[in-house]
Design an enzyme around this catalytic site. Structure first.
Site, PDB file in Angstrom:
ATOM      1  N   LYS A 130      10.258  45.531  14.534  1.00  0.00           N
ATOM      2  CA  LYS A 130      10.559  46.683  15.177  1.00  0.00           C
ATOM      3  C   LYS A 130       9.915  46.990  16.709  1.00  0.00           C
ATOM      4  CE  LYS A 130       7.798  49.993  13.807  1.00  0.00           C
ATOM      5  NZ  LYS A 130       7.301  51.073  13.095  1.00  0.00           N
TER       6      LYS A 130
ATOM      7  N   LYS B  65       4.838  50.487  19.690  1.00  0.00           N
ATOM      8  CA  LYS B  65       3.859  50.909  20.975  1.00  0.00           C
ATOM      9  C   LYS B  65       2.727  49.809  21.038  1.00  0.00           C
ATOM     10  CE  LYS B  65       3.943  55.928  20.186  1.00  0.00           C
ATOM     11  NZ  LYS B  65       3.797  56.340  18.974  1.00  0.00           N
TER      12      LYS B  65
ATOM     13  N   LYS C 118      -0.791  47.884   8.835  1.00  0.00           N
ATOM     14  CA  LYS C 118      -1.789  48.348   9.897  1.00  0.00           C
ATOM     15  C   LYS C 118      -3.165  47.922   9.573  1.00  0.00           C
ATOM     16  CE  LYS C 118       0.373  52.212  12.570  1.00  0.00           C
ATOM     17  NZ  LYS C 118       0.336  53.615  12.673  1.00  0.00           N
TER      18      LYS C 118
HETATM   19  P1  TYM Z   1       5.355  57.145  15.830  1.00  0.00           P
HETATM   20  O1  TYM Z   1       4.341  57.882  16.601  1.00  0.00           O
HETATM   21  O2  TYM Z   1       5.089  55.794  15.503  1.00  0.00           O
HETATM   22  O3  TYM Z   1       6.903  57.446  16.016  1.00  0.00           O
HETATM   23  C1  TYM Z   1       7.391  58.643  16.636  1.00  0.00           C
HETATM   24  C2  TYM Z   1       8.913  58.715  16.093  1.00  0.00           C
HETATM   25  O4  TYM Z   1       9.583  57.454  16.885  1.00  0.00           O
HETATM   26  C3  TYM Z   1      10.180  56.917  15.690  1.00  0.00           C
HETATM   27  N1  TYM Z   1      10.215  55.055  16.039  1.00  0.00           N
HETATM   28  C4  TYM Z   1      11.434  54.675  16.085  1.00  0.00           C
HETATM   29  N2  TYM Z   1      12.739  54.887  15.894  1.00  0.00           N
HETATM   30  C5  TYM Z   1      13.581  53.820  16.140  1.00  0.00           C
HETATM   31  N3  TYM Z   1      13.233  52.746  16.187  1.00  0.00           N
HETATM   32  C6  TYM Z   1      11.969  52.236  16.506  1.00  0.00           C
HETATM   33  N4  TYM Z   1      11.673  50.999  16.704  1.00  0.00           N
HETATM   34  C7  TYM Z   1      10.952  53.424  16.200  1.00  0.00           C
HETATM   35  N5  TYM Z   1       9.587  53.418  16.736  1.00  0.00           N
HETATM   36  C8  TYM Z   1       9.215  54.643  16.342  1.00  0.00           C
HETATM   37  C9  TYM Z   1       9.421  56.985  14.548  1.00  0.00           C
HETATM   38  O5  TYM Z   1      10.357  56.862  13.347  1.00  0.00           O
HETATM   39  C10 TYM Z   1       9.037  58.473  14.584  1.00  0.00           C
HETATM   40  O6  TYM Z   1      10.046  59.351  14.171  1.00  0.00           O
HETATM   41  N6  TYM Z   1       3.853  59.057  11.249  1.00  0.00           N
HETATM   42  C11 TYM Z   1       4.660  59.514  12.450  1.00  0.00           C
HETATM   43  C12 TYM Z   1       4.163  60.819  13.087  1.00  0.00           C
HETATM   44  C13 TYM Z   1       4.083  61.908  12.100  1.00  0.00           C
HETATM   45  C14 TYM Z   1       5.182  62.754  11.985  1.00  0.00           C
HETATM   46  C15 TYM Z   1       4.444  63.693  11.196  1.00  0.00           C
HETATM   47  C16 TYM Z   1       6.610  62.669  11.949  1.00  0.00           C
HETATM   48  C17 TYM Z   1       2.884  62.759  11.804  1.00  0.00           C
HETATM   49  N7  TYM Z   1       3.213  63.526  11.151  1.00  0.00           N
HETATM   50  C18 TYM Z   1       5.263  64.859  10.381  1.00  0.00           C
HETATM   51  C19 TYM Z   1       7.318  63.505  11.284  1.00  0.00           C
HETATM   52  C20 TYM Z   1       6.846  64.592  10.798  1.00  0.00           C
HETATM   53  C21 TYM Z   1       4.506  58.320  13.350  1.00  0.00           C
HETATM   54  O7  TYM Z   1       3.646  57.468  13.395  1.00  0.00           O
HETATM   55  O8  TYM Z   1       5.268  58.100  14.471  1.00  0.00           O
END
Ligand code: TYM
Length: 335
Positions: A194, A197, A111
């Site tokens: 991957k 968004k 990032k």
């Molecule tokens: P984020 O917002 O990027 O993604 C949210 C969830 O979606 C999953 N994900 C995917 N799974 C499969 N294939 C993909 N291409 C894909 N893109 C996203 C992510 O693995 C996630 O489960 N840091 C985290 C948010 C967060 C969090 C937490 C999660 C903040 N605090 C505490 C768990 C516990 C994030 O950026 O997710």
């Protein structure tokens, strides 16, 4: 009862990866765990966000949880910034997290890009806030997609460091739950990247609110190779696009990869893509429609978030008081 914590950033369109990697698994887990599902707005601002778009996106993520089947009566749904304990605990944990641990985080490197010195401190300490999210509730399980694995290992390390430093057994070491056949959904334009968004091409992803025509068009245009579909899993070697589309099909149909490979062995992509589009529309169509309905009249979503914030605070506040006590923060009582 074991406790689950998980969250999603309100930073744009939710996509099939978020659904298959996270939200869908949450729906299945809610019967067996005390579940807390967060919209992590404080994480979102580690990169620039337009305020109005952030507010909309926060409601949209909450709407997605509910539309997909997360039950707000049974689960706690709230946005992170409404519970002050997240940032308070993040400070304490940040004080005991070695820089060397953060320097290993691949997501920061991706990032921050080439201009690392210009990246914000928040982006760098992002995984510490994430550890605080989980540990504030003493969560035992964290259902996420594959890409969050490294952050969860860090959360476990931080929990262990706190317990050791203070000679307590306070934080459980949270277990990652990386479930299903689509733990890493890849871009429709490049099977080695991957689905995300932030990809500038909307054709790289299927958004949860895409209409049927758009879903079909994106799948028709998805990158493939010239060969027919293989008749065994070994035949997917070096065919990332074929592998991704078959895994998406298997996940959406709730079938094993083997069963799907057997069904489409030797088929051309064109016919397979039509079936995949029909399946994606059948699964995502009703969820997307319900999301739009909820977002159009946001009072209901706002009420869910307000109730969730109260419930989350009721768990978090006594934990934070115990943690402050452990660390040695004096809490003078008035009167
Ligand atoms: P984020 O917002 O990027 O993604 C949210 C969830 O979606 C999953 N994900 C995917 N799974 C499969 N294939 C993909 N291409 C894909 N893109 C996203 C992510 O693995 C996630 O489960 N840091 C985290 C948010 C967060 C969090 C937490 C999660 C903040 N605090 C505490 C768990 C516990 C994030 O950026 O997710």
């Amino acid at each position: 009862m074991n406790r689950i914590f998980s969250g999603i950033q309100p930073t744009g369109n939710l996509h099939l990866g978020n659904y298959l990697g996270a939200i869908r698994n949450w729906v299945a887990l809610q019967a067996d765990y005390d579940c807390i599902f967060c919209i992590v707005d404080l994480h979102a601002i580690t990169q620039p966000q337009d305020p109005a778009a952030l507010r909309n996106s926060t409601r949209e993520v909450a709407a997605a949880y509910v539309a997909a089947g997360v039950d707000p009566d049974r689960c706690t749904i709230f946005n992170q910034s409404t519970v002050p304990g997240h940032t308070q605990l993040a400070w304490l944990l940040g004080c005991m997290t070695p820089l060397g641990w953060l320097n290993r985080m691949t997501q920061f490197k991706e990032k921050a890009g080439k201009q690392r010195d210009m990246a914000g401190l928040g982006l760098y300490s992002y995984p510490v806030l994430m550890a605080a999210d989980i540990l504030l509730y003493k969560a035992t399980h964290v259902p996420v997609g594959e890409d969050q694995k490294q952050h969860l290992e860090l959360a476990r390390d931080i929990a262990g460091a706190f317990n050791r430093a203070y000679g307590v057994d306070y934080f459980p070491l949270p277990e990652p739950q990386i479930l299903g056949t689509a733990t890493r959904v890849m871009s429709l334009r490049d099977g080695t990247k991957k689905m995300s968004k932030s990809d500038p091409s909307d054709y790289s992803r299927i958004n949860m609110t895409d209409d049927a025509e758009t879903v079909a068009l994106k799948i028709r245009r998805a990158k493939t190779d010239p060969l027919p579909l293989p008749d065994s899993a070994e035949g997917l070697a070096d065919r990332p696009e074929a592998e991704n589309l078959l895994d998406i099909y298997a996940a959406l149909a709730d079938r094993s990869r083997e069963a799907v490979i057997a069904e489409f062995a030797g088929a051309q992509f064109s016919g397979f893509k039509e079936k995949l589009a029909d399946l994606a529309v059948a699964v995502l169509g009703p969820i997307g429609a319900e999301m739009k309905r909820l977002v159009a009249a946001p009072d209901h979503v706002d009420a869910i978030l307000a109730r969730g914030a109260d419930r989350a605070n009721a768990v978090a506040a006594p934990h934070l008081a115990e943690i402050y006590e452990t660390v040695g923060m004096l809490r003078p009582q008035h009167g």
